[in-house]
Design a protein around this motif. Structure first.
Motif, mmCIF file in Angstrom:
data_model
loop_
_atom_site.group_PDB
_atom_site.id
_atom_site.type_symbol
_atom_site.label_atom_id
_atom_site.label_comp_id
_atom_site.label_asym_id
_atom_site.label_seq_id
_atom_site.Cartn_x
_atom_site.Cartn_y
_atom_site.Cartn_z
ATOM 1 N N THR A 130 0.853 -1.179 0.000
ATOM 2 C CA THR A 130 0.000 0.000 0.000
ATOM 3 C C THR A 130 0.894 1.236 0.000
ATOM 4 O OG1 THR A 130 -0.109 -0.077 2.414
ATOM 5 C CG2 THR A 130 -1.891 -1.154 1.190
ATOM 6 N N PRO A 131 0.393 2.381 -0.469
ATOM 7 C CA PRO A 131 1.264 3.560 -0.580
ATOM 8 C C PRO A 131 1.896 3.959 0.751
ATOM 9 C CG PRO A 131 -0.769 3.905 -1.796
ATOM 10 C CD PRO A 131 -0.942 2.626 -1.031
ATOM 11 N N TYR A 132 3.138 4.423 0.670
ATOM 12 C CA TYR A 132 3.791 4.975 1.837
ATOM 13 C C TYR A 132 3.065 6.237 2.291
ATOM 14 C CZ TYR A 132 7.938 2.294 0.321
ATOM 15 O OH TYR A 132 8.802 1.311 -0.059
ATOM 16 N N THR A 133 3.062 6.485 3.586
ATOM 17 C CA THR A 133 2.708 7.810 4.050
ATOM 18 C C THR A 133 3.879 8.736 3.745
ATOM 19 O OG1 THR A 133 3.673 7.517 6.255
ATOM 20 C CG2 THR A 133 1.371 6.814 5.941
ATOM 21 N N ARG A 134 3.628 10.011 3.815
ATOM 22 C CA ARG A 134 4.706 10.956 3.539
ATOM 23 C C ARG A 134 5.877 10.766 4.501
ATOM 24 N NH1 ARG A 134 4.050 17.097 1.786
ATOM 25 N NH2 ARG A 134 6.176 17.810 2.082
ATOM 26 N N LYS A 135 5.578 10.567 5.775
ATOM 27 C CA LYS A 135 6.642 10.389 6.760
ATOM 28 C C LYS A 135 7.451 9.131 6.473
ATOM 29 C CE LYS A 135 7.460 10.454 11.754
ATOM 30 N NZ LYS A 135 6.832 10.573 13.098
ATOM 31 N N GLU A 136 6.784 8.040 6.088
ATOM 32 C CA GLU A 136 7.485 6.791 5.768
ATOM 33 C C GLU A 136 8.403 6.982 4.564
ATOM 34 O OE1 GLU A 136 4.169 3.456 7.178
ATOM 35 O OE2 GLU A 136 4.080 4.337 5.169
ATOM 36 N N ALA A 137 7.895 7.657 3.537
ATOM 37 C CA ALA A 137 8.703 7.872 2.335
ATOM 38 C C ALA A 137 9.932 8.711 2.634
ATOM 39 C CB ALA A 137 7.856 8.532 1.254
ATOM 40 N N GLU A 138 9.752 9.742 3.456
ATOM 41 C CA GLU A 138 10.891 10.585 3.819
ATOM 42 C C GLU A 138 11.941 9.782 4.590
ATOM 43 O OE1 GLU A 138 8.721 13.524 5.931
ATOM 44 O OE2 GLU A 138 8.362 14.769 4.162
ATOM 45 N N ALA A 139 11.496 8.944 5.511
ATOM 46 C CA ALA A 139 12.430 8.144 6.304
ATOM 47 C C ALA A 139 13.175 7.131 5.437
ATOM 48 C CB ALA A 139 11.675 7.423 7.423
ATOM 49 N N LEU A 140 12.494 6.551 4.451
ATOM 50 C CA LEU A 140 13.097 5.527 3.599
ATOM 51 C C LEU A 140 14.131 6.082 2.636
ATOM 52 C CD1 LEU A 140 10.037 3.269 2.761
ATOM 53 C CD2 LEU A 140 12.188 2.480 3.743
ATOM 54 N N THR A 141 13.964 7.340 2.240
ATOM 55 C CA THR A 141 14.816 7.880 1.187
ATOM 56 C C THR A 141 15.782 8.950 1.658
ATOM 57 O OG1 THR A 141 13.058 9.444 0.614
ATOM 58 C CG2 THR A 141 13.138 7.376 -0.615
ATOM 59 N N GLY A 142 15.651 9.415 2.915
ATOM 60 C CA GLY A 142 16.561 10.441 3.396
ATOM 61 C C GLY A 142 16.219 11.823 2.920
ATOM 62 N N VAL A 143 14.950 12.063 2.581
ATOM 63 C CA VAL A 143 14.489 13.408 2.253
ATOM 64 C C VAL A 143 14.198 14.133 3.558
ATOM 65 C CG1 VAL A 143 12.634 14.737 1.155
ATOM 66 C CG2 VAL A 143 13.566 12.707 0.033
#
Length: 436
Positions: A415-428
């Protein structure tokens, strides 16, 4: 090489930036001026341009630091960088410094907690880490931090748009001389990290300055992600040409709407036509249906993909075809596998698992996957995990690799990442505008 974080913040306090309507106008003027001036600017002119315009909103002494190819140091962007192999004046180690931690974890950080007037801000293009900005600012209020991170986002876009035409950039990010084959491969491949709200892709490749026969690729088409990795025969310039031809043929096949089996056959024909059976490449070609997680793939004499699922690994099974370029005309089997939410899919070359140290011990699949499992538990960004993996691999072999070592890692959440999850996964930087 210096192990500190650059110059200390000035003792004199800067005037507080304007707020309200005045500040909004100043911010708009800053971004407008940067965009307008960038149309006719070279990369070498960007630092002065950014420093001048950032002062409009109370951001001073702005310096651009870029990571080297192996992501071990951060060097200031200057018009005339030191020759390859020479230390750049003012460069900063990534390990053990505040600037390095900002780069590694994607966090805006004060250079000193006691005197937070100088800041390190991650410089990220999409989700691809470029370096950091050093910025002097009088306070740590949310509006100032937002200004710094938005400025870093625009600077990253400017750097990426200018670097293909800049020899300065190429010299700055290299620690030593690069082989012709490696020059060819780095020019050919996509950026090392990319993410959407449904997928994270990251890659590493070593030896960075001498790689000859390894290449990776990924591209998107609607809801499909196309993935590939090749390992060409040999360790010379001809190996680079072989890999280049294999990858270019694959892309041409995709652009013409051809499937994986047809693409594999065309690559075989192209290599046979060019090298007459004297050169070949192994590889895996794959397509991931992003909404469903269905993986379709073919194996051209290569190590099969591996799935890291929680704390276990699964090697995918598929009847391998012959390496491309052998002209054997044997069948190519197309296989299907189903990913589960949270799976990490690995495509890799044998330089990772089969390389031996001085004692004759292989790095091995167990050590490879165990490292990824342990660091997944540390919740590091995916590109930082791979950076540490390749440094660990180099240390294990005392920085003497006899074969190219390449990894392409894909994380599929289901399922789609939340914004916080995506930031944590990619280092944004957390809370950055405009990721999704």
């Amino acid at each position: 090489m210096t192990g500190h974080d650059g110059a200390a913040a000035s003792g004199a306090a800067e005037p507080a930036p304007a707020r309200g309507a005045e500040h909004t106008a100043a911010r708009a003027a800053m971004f407008g001026a940067l965009i307008s001036a960038s149309h006719t600017s070279t990369l070498e002119q960007i630092p002065a341009l950014v420093a001048e315009q950032a002062a409009r909103v109370g951001l001073h002494d702005v310096l651009i630091y870029l990571a080297d190819l192996q992501q071990e140091v951060l060097s200031p962007l200057v018009p005339r960088p030191a020759p390859a192999g020479a230390a750049e004046r003012g460069e900063i180690c990534i390990e053990g410094t505040v600037a390095g931690r900002a780069f590694q974890h994607g966090r805006t950080m004060p250079a000193s907690v006691r005197d937070p007037r100088q800041w390190w801000v991650p410089l990220v293009d999409g989700t691809d880490r470029l370096g950091v900005l050093r910025i002097s600012a009088p306070g740590a209020d949310p509006a100032t931090i937002q200004d710094m991170e938005r400025l870093a986002g625009l600077v990253a876009l400017l750097v990426v748009s200018k670097r293909p035409l800049s020899d300065t950039y190429a010299r700055l990010v290299r620690r030593r001389r690069m082989s012709v084959s490696a020059e060819m491969e780095w020019r050919l491949m996509p950026q090392r990290t990319f993410a959407t709200d449904r997928l994270v892709i990251s890659a590493v490749m070593e030896p960075a300055y001498d790689v000859s026969g390894d290449v990776y690729d990924y591209a998107f088409e609607g809801t499909a992600a196309h993935l590939a990795i090749f390992d060409a025969m040999g360790h010379d310039t001809a190996a680079g040409l072989t890999a280049n031809l294999a990858l270019t043929t694959l892309r041409n096949s995709r652009h013409e709407g051809q499937g994986l089996v047809r693409a594999a056959r065309r690559i075989d024909q192209a290599l046979m036509g060019q090298f007459g059976g004297e050169r070949f490449a192994t590889g895996v070609l794959a397509t991931l249906d992003i909404p469903s997680g269905e993986l379709t793939w073919v194996n051209c004499g290569h190590h099969p993909p591996v799935i890291v699922r929680r704390r276990a690994t699964i090697e995918l099974a598929c009847e391998p075809g012959p390496p491309a370029g052998t002209g054997l005309g044997l069948p190519v089997t197309q296989c299907h596998d189903q990913l589960q939410p949270g799976d990490r899919l690995l495509l890799y070359t044998d330089g990772i698992t089969e390389a031996r140290n001085r004692q004759g011990e292989e790095f091995g699949m167990e050590r490879f996957t165990d490292f990824l499992i342990r660091h997944q538990a540390d919740e590091l960004p995916v590109p930082e995990t791979l950076r540490r993996l390749i440094l660990h691999h180099l240390d294990y072999h005392e920085r003497r690799l006899r074969d190219d070592a390449t990894v392409l890692l894909v994380e599929w959440p289901g399922t789609p990442y939340t914004r916080k999850e995506a930031e944590a996964l990619t280092g944004v930087p957390e809370g950055s505008d405009g990721l999704f």
